[in-house]
Design a protein around this motif. Structure first.
Motif, PDB file in Angstrom:
ATOM      1  N   THR A  87      47.902  47.945  41.834  1.00  0.00           N
ATOM      2  CA  THR A  87      46.616  47.278  42.023  1.00  0.00           C
ATOM      3  C   THR A  87      45.471  48.258  41.791  1.00  0.00           C
ATOM      4  N   ALA A  88      44.515  47.833  41.001  1.00  0.00           N
ATOM      5  CA  ALA A  88      43.356  48.687  40.716  1.00  0.00           C
ATOM      6  C   ALA A  88      42.617  49.021  42.013  1.00  0.00           C
ATOM      7  N   ALA A  89      42.007  50.209  42.054  1.00  0.00           N
ATOM      8  CA  ALA A  89      41.327  50.680  43.274  1.00  0.00           C
ATOM      9  C   ALA A  89      40.286  49.696  43.763  1.00  0.00           C
ATOM     10  N   ALA A  90      39.591  49.056  42.828  1.00  0.00           N
ATOM     11  CA  ALA A  90      38.510  48.132  43.215  1.00  0.00           C
ATOM     12  C   ALA A  90      39.049  46.899  43.922  1.00  0.00           C
ATOM     13  N   ASP A  91      40.315  46.604  43.714  1.00  0.00           N
ATOM     14  CA  ASP A  91      40.900  45.392  44.298  1.00  0.00           C
ATOM     15  C   ASP A  91      41.778  45.693  45.507  1.00  0.00           C
ATOM     16  N   GLN A  92      41.782  46.951  45.973  1.00  0.00           N
ATOM     17  CA  GLN A  92      42.696  47.333  47.027  1.00  0.00           C
ATOM     18  C   GLN A  92      42.331  46.686  48.362  1.00  0.00           C
ATOM     19  N   GLN A  93      43.294  45.930  48.920  1.00  0.00           N
ATOM     20  CA  GLN A  93      43.242  45.428  50.288  1.00  0.00           C
ATOM     21  C   GLN A  93      44.649  45.629  50.839  1.00  0.00           C
ATOM     22  N   LEU A  94      44.836  46.716  51.590  1.00  0.00           N
ATOM     23  CA  LEU A  94      46.181  47.168  51.919  1.00  0.00           C
ATOM     24  C   LEU A  94      46.991  46.169  52.740  1.00  0.00           C
ATOM     25  N   SER A  95      46.340  45.262  53.453  1.00  0.00           N
ATOM     26  CA  SER A  95      47.075  44.335  54.304  1.00  0.00           C
ATOM     27  C   SER A  95      47.374  43.004  53.623  1.00  0.00           C
ATOM     28  N   ILE A  96      46.929  42.857  52.392  1.00  0.00           N
ATOM     29  CA  ILE A  96      47.038  41.556  51.724  1.00  0.00           C
ATOM     30  C   ILE A  96      47.719  41.706  50.374  1.00  0.00           C
ATOM     31  N   TRP A  97      48.564  40.759  50.036  1.00  0.00           N
ATOM     32  CA  TRP A  97      49.146  40.650  48.698  1.00  0.00           C
ATOM     33  C   TRP A  97      48.645  39.344  48.095  1.00  0.00           C
ATOM     34  N   GLY A  98      47.574  39.476  47.316  1.00  0.00           N
ATOM     35  CA  GLY A  98      46.913  38.296  46.814  1.00  0.00           C
ATOM     36  C   GLY A  98      47.053  38.107  45.320  1.00  0.00           C
ATOM     37  N   PRO A  99      46.341  37.151  44.763  1.00  0.00           N
ATOM     38  CA  PRO A  99      46.440  36.847  43.325  1.00  0.00           C
ATOM     39  C   PRO A  99      46.160  38.048  42.443  1.00  0.00           C
ATOM     40  N   GLN A 100      45.150  38.887  42.834  1.00  0.00           N
ATOM     41  CA  GLN A 100      44.845  40.043  41.994  1.00  0.00           C
ATOM     42  C   GLN A 100      45.998  41.044  41.981  1.00  0.00           C
ATOM     43  N   ASP A 101      46.696  41.175  43.131  1.00  0.00           N
ATOM     44  CA  ASP A 101      47.871  42.056  43.196  1.00  0.00           C
ATOM     45  C   ASP A 101      49.004  41.501  42.340  1.00  0.00           C
ATOM     46  N   GLN A 102      49.249  40.223  42.489  1.00  0.00           N
ATOM     47  CA  GLN A 102      50.336  39.584  41.742  1.00  0.00           C
ATOM     48  C   GLN A 102      50.094  39.682  40.233  1.00  0.00           C
ATOM     49  N   GLU A 103      48.860  39.428  39.831  1.00  0.00           N
ATOM     50  CA  GLU A 103      48.538  39.434  38.401  1.00  0.00           C
ATOM     51  C   GLU A 103      48.750  40.826  37.794  1.00  0.00           C
ATOM     52  N   GLN A 104      48.272  41.853  38.488  1.00  0.00           N
ATOM     53  CA  GLN A 104      48.391  43.206  37.936  1.00  0.00           C
ATOM     54  C   GLN A 104      49.838  43.709  37.983  1.00  0.00           C
ATOM     55  N   TYR A 105      50.572  43.335  39.020  1.00  0.00           N
ATOM     56  CA  TYR A 105      51.998  43.687  39.109  1.00  0.00           C
ATOM     57  C   TYR A 105      52.769  43.023  37.976  1.00  0.00           C
ATOM     58  N   TYR A 106      52.482  41.757  37.713  1.00  0.00           N
ATOM     59  CA  TYR A 106      53.189  41.025  36.669  1.00  0.00           C
ATOM     60  C   TYR A 106      52.875  41.596  35.283  1.00  0.00           C
ATOM     61  N   GLU A 107      51.653  42.021  35.090  1.00  0.00           N
ATOM     62  CA  GLU A 107      51.282  42.640  33.810  1.00  0.00           C
ATOM     63  C   GLU A 107      52.065  43.939  33.585  1.00  0.00           C
ATOM     64  N   LYS A 108      52.228  44.717  34.665  1.00  0.00           N
ATOM     65  CA  LYS A 108      53.004  45.954  34.551  1.00  0.00           C
ATOM     66  C   LYS A 108      54.475  45.652  34.242  1.00  0.00           C
ATOM     67  N   LEU A 109      54.974  44.588  34.851  1.00  0.00           N
ATOM     68  CA  LEU A 109      56.360  44.195  34.597  1.00  0.00           C
ATOM     69  C   LEU A 109      56.553  43.844  33.128  1.00  0.00           C
ATOM     70  N   LEU A 110      55.652  43.008  32.583  1.00  0.00           N
ATOM     71  CA  LEU A 110      55.771  42.624  31.173  1.00  0.00           C
ATOM     72  C   LEU A 110      55.628  43.831  30.252  1.00  0.00           C
ATOM     73  N   ALA A 111      54.752  44.751  30.621  1.00  0.00           N
ATOM     74  CA  ALA A 111      54.575  45.942  29.790  1.00  0.00           C
ATOM     75  C   ALA A 111      55.853  46.785  29.765  1.00  0.00           C
ATOM     76  N   ALA A 112      56.568  46.832  30.899  1.00  0.00           N
ATOM     77  CA  ALA A 112      57.789  47.646  30.980  1.00  0.00           C
ATOM     78  C   ALA A 112      58.942  47.023  30.212  1.00  0.00           C
ATOM     79  N   ILE A 113      59.047  45.691  30.231  1.00  0.00           N
ATOM     80  CA  ILE A 113      60.226  45.042  29.631  1.00  0.00           C
ATOM     81  C   ILE A 113      59.914  44.356  28.306  1.00  0.00           C
ATOM     82  N   GLY A 114      58.659  44.411  27.868  1.00  0.00           N
ATOM     83  CA  GLY A 114      58.243  43.646  26.686  1.00  0.00           C
ATOM     84  C   GLY A 114      59.081  43.907  25.449  1.00  0.00           C
ATOM     85  N   THR A 115      59.504  45.143  25.258  1.00  0.00           N
ATOM     86  CA  THR A 115      60.307  45.502  24.082  1.00  0.00           C
ATOM     87  C   THR A 115      61.610  44.721  24.027  1.00  0.00           C
ATOM     88  N   PHE A 116      62.094  44.279  25.162  1.00  0.00           N
ATOM     89  CA  PHE A 116      63.412  43.662  25.244  1.00  0.00           C
ATOM     90  C   PHE A 116      63.357  42.139  25.314  1.00  0.00           C
TER      91      PHE A 116
END
Length: 631
Positions: free
Chosen positions: A589-618
């Motif tokens: 999660t980007a620093a500007a969006d950090q809320q340590l007690s919450i897992w919200g849409p901005q966290d999910q979106e950025q996590y999912y983008e990292k996942l696709l970037a890691a496995i995209g080749t496959f």
């Protein structure tokens, strides 16, 4: 077929070919006290074919063994199996195929003297069969004797008993339990022959079998073997000789002085020990097998990778040994061992190559096999094989980007796990730390399951004490969290509801009141304005991999509490997968969006983008209606 490891074990029938292994152990070596490696060869039961080894010598059955215990069924089964093999061949107009009994394990006690560590049931029964045939045909002579140490100590002469069994009276035949069982077995052999349509011809057929195509696998253990320990392993612990022990004896028996290379045995033995040590390394073993299961000998893996079971789901006992034996017979021990050395070198090369280690280790972890990968590598250049691994992974996943977005917990658990594991493996491989390696051993050892990063319900909290534990943990977390001015009133309201619920007398709490608190707590720790659709609850953007025992401790907790516990586990040295750690430490999660007690849409979106970037080749390439790649 006979049931236990003492039982007869018919091998797959094959063309009538034989391997005559030159035994390189000499009496002079034994007398000089040199360590002699195991030797192995097939031996006929009684003399027959010119030049072929047969069982001979004086055998001692030591006191640590139980006595002879084969009954009528086992004796008949052995005779029936031999007869059936001959009858099947006769119907097809063929010569009977070579027929192998399980190994007879011996230790040398001097020239022509053997301690029989394993196989007394078989050798005694074969002796009795040959003895009966000898009453019909004087040429059918058995060339070995048996002596039972315990019976000799009782003042009996077990060797004399066997040699004159047919003439002894009932009093002698019943003088001890071993003699009784041996006499019963001999009577059963006599009865079996009498039941045949032509007893004389049956005796002649069995004589031909024992002198032409019925073999024992003769295994002479290394000279420094402790016979009691070996017997315990083979019998009381029911751990048979492994394929690799038989193969080692076979290779060494066909190497060294017998082929004009006196030092070759020592060289192969040293290589063998080195290969076994390599394969016992936890990380190497898990990389090759996707498992942490230990074996008596790990070098079997090399031989198994060279002898695929041709469609069989389970390898029959000694399948690998039989296939290797055939190979050595055709090509020779030197050519076979060169292939073993090359295969070991190939696998260790893969293991030490960081890219190949991660790509192959992942494929094995999701169900691919090293033998298939070896076969795929044979017809390709090194660079082409590397590229092929990417395509092989793509074919195993069979997912496009759109299909990844539709994966759901509870519906596609296996695919979700494969995708998240790939993200972890590729994340480590892409690390700037060139020494970083994903631990396939830890992954295979610990057992992993899908975990919701932020839960939306509390499945399984059916008992009052479970609900109270959940409420106590969450009210503590609510009170220790610094809430924004916007959320502080809601936090205080939920804490008050929990306090009131916990204040109720035991047995007075109710499901309805608990569910109301549950919903408010999950909403409080969720993101303001965030939705709780099935997609963002059960999709990959809200899932991570965690050890099952950790998962059970974290299950049903809100993100803030899970994060706290994951940090505690990490600090305590528990193995947490890298991407799971990154999720709960909010590294995605980007620093500007950090809320340590919450897992919200901005966290999910950025996590999912990292996942696709890691496995995209496959991922599979998507095409439009015109067959063009979709960007």
């Amino acid at each position: 077929m006979l049931a236990d490891h003492e039982a007869h074990d018919q091998r797959s029938l094959r063309p009538r070919t034989r391997l005559i292994a030159d035994t390189v152990t000499t009496v002079e070596q034994r007398r000089a006290g040199e360590r002699v490696e195991a030797t192995l060869e097939p031996r006929l039961v009684i003399p027959g074919n010119d030049g072929e080894p047969f069982i001979s010598g004086d055998f001692l059955v030591a006191a640590y063994q139980r006595g002879y215990r084969w009954g009528r069924h086992e004796v008949r089964q052995l005779l029936d199996d031999i007869k059936a093999n001959a009858d099947d061949a006769r119907k097809q107009g063929k010569t009977p195929s070579d027929y192998y009994l399980q190994p007879v394990v011996v230790l040398s006690r001097g020239e022509g003297l053997w301690e029989l560590v394993d196989g007394q049931q078989r050798l005694t029964t074969l002796y009795l069969i040959a003895k009966y045939i000898g009453t019909r045909d004087p040429d059918a002579k058995v060339e070995y004797t048996l002596s039972y140490e315990t019976r000799n100590q009782e003042g009996n002469d077990s060797r004399h008993f066997l040699e004159h069994l047919e003439t002894l009276d009932d009093e002698v035949r019943k003088s001890n339990i071993d003699f009784h069982h041996i006499a019963v077995a001999y009577d059963e052999i006599t009865e079996w022959f009498r039941e045949q349509t032509n007893p004389k011809k049956a005796a002649n057929d069995i004589y031909n079998a024992l002198s032409e195509w019925v073999y024992v696998i003769w295994y002479e253990a290394p000279s420094d073997t402790n016979p009691n320990d070996l017997f315990t392993r083979l019998n009381r612990d029911r751990i048979p000789l492994t394929d690799s022990e038989l193969i080692k004896a076979l290779v060494l028996s066909n190497s060294g002085a017998a082929v004009g290379q006196p030092g070759r045995q020592e060289e192969i033995a040293a290589q063998w020990d080195a290969f076994e040590r390599d394969l016992r390394d936890d990380q190497f073993w898990a990389f090759l097998t996707g498992s942490t299961t230990r074996r008596p000998t790990h070098i079997d893996f090399l031989f198994e990778s060279m002898t695929p079971p041709a469609g069989l789901r389970v390898r029959p006992r000694y399948w690998t040994f039989e296939k290797v034996r055939d190979d050595i017979e055709k090509r020779g021990a030197a050519a076979f061992w060169r292939d073993v050395v090359a295969r070991h070198g190939l696998l260790t090369g893969w293991f030490h190559d960081r890219e190949l280690y991660h790509r192959i280790g992942y494929l094995v972890a999701i169900g691919d096999s090293v033998p298939d990968l070896i076969e795929a590598s044979r017809s390709q250049t090194h660079s082409a094989f590397r590229a092929a691994l990417v395509d092989r992974t793509r074919q195993r996943l069979k997912l496009s980007r759109d299909e990844v977005s539709l994966l759901q917990y509870g519906k596609n658990d296996a695919k979700c796990t494969d995708v998240l594991l790939l993200m972890n493996v590729e994340t480590v491989l892409a690390s700037s730390d060139r020494g970083a390696r994903f631990s396939f051993h830890a992954y295979a050892r610990d057992g992993w399951s899908l975990e919701h990063i932020h839960a939306q319900n509390a499945e399984g909290l059916k008992k009052e004490n479970q609900r109270r534990d959940w409420l106590e943990a969450h009210v503590k977390k609510i009170r220790s969290t610094e809430w924004s001015a916007e959320l502080a009133p809601a936090a205080e309201q939920v804490a008050g509801l929990i306090d009131a619920h916990l204040a109720l007398a035991p047995g007075r709490t109710d499901d309805i009141g608990f569910q109301e608190i549950l919903d408010k707590a999950f909403a409080l720790f969720g993101s303001p304005g965030g939705s709780s659709t099935q997609e963002n609850l059960h999709g990959l953007s809200n899932l991570a991999l965690l050890q099952r025992d950790f998962n059970s401790k974290l299950n049903n907790a809100v993100f803030a509490l899970k994060r706290e516990r994951v940090v505690e586990l990490d600090e305590a040295g528990a193995y947490i997968l890298p991407c799971t750690r990154n999720v709960f430490l909010k590294y995605y999660t980007a620093a500007a969006d950090q809320q340590l007690s919450i897992w919200g849409p901005q966290d999910q979106e950025q996590y999912y983008e990292k996942l696709l970037a890691a496995i995209g080749t496959f991922l599979a390439v998507e095409v439009d209606a015109e067959g063009q790649d979709v960007a």
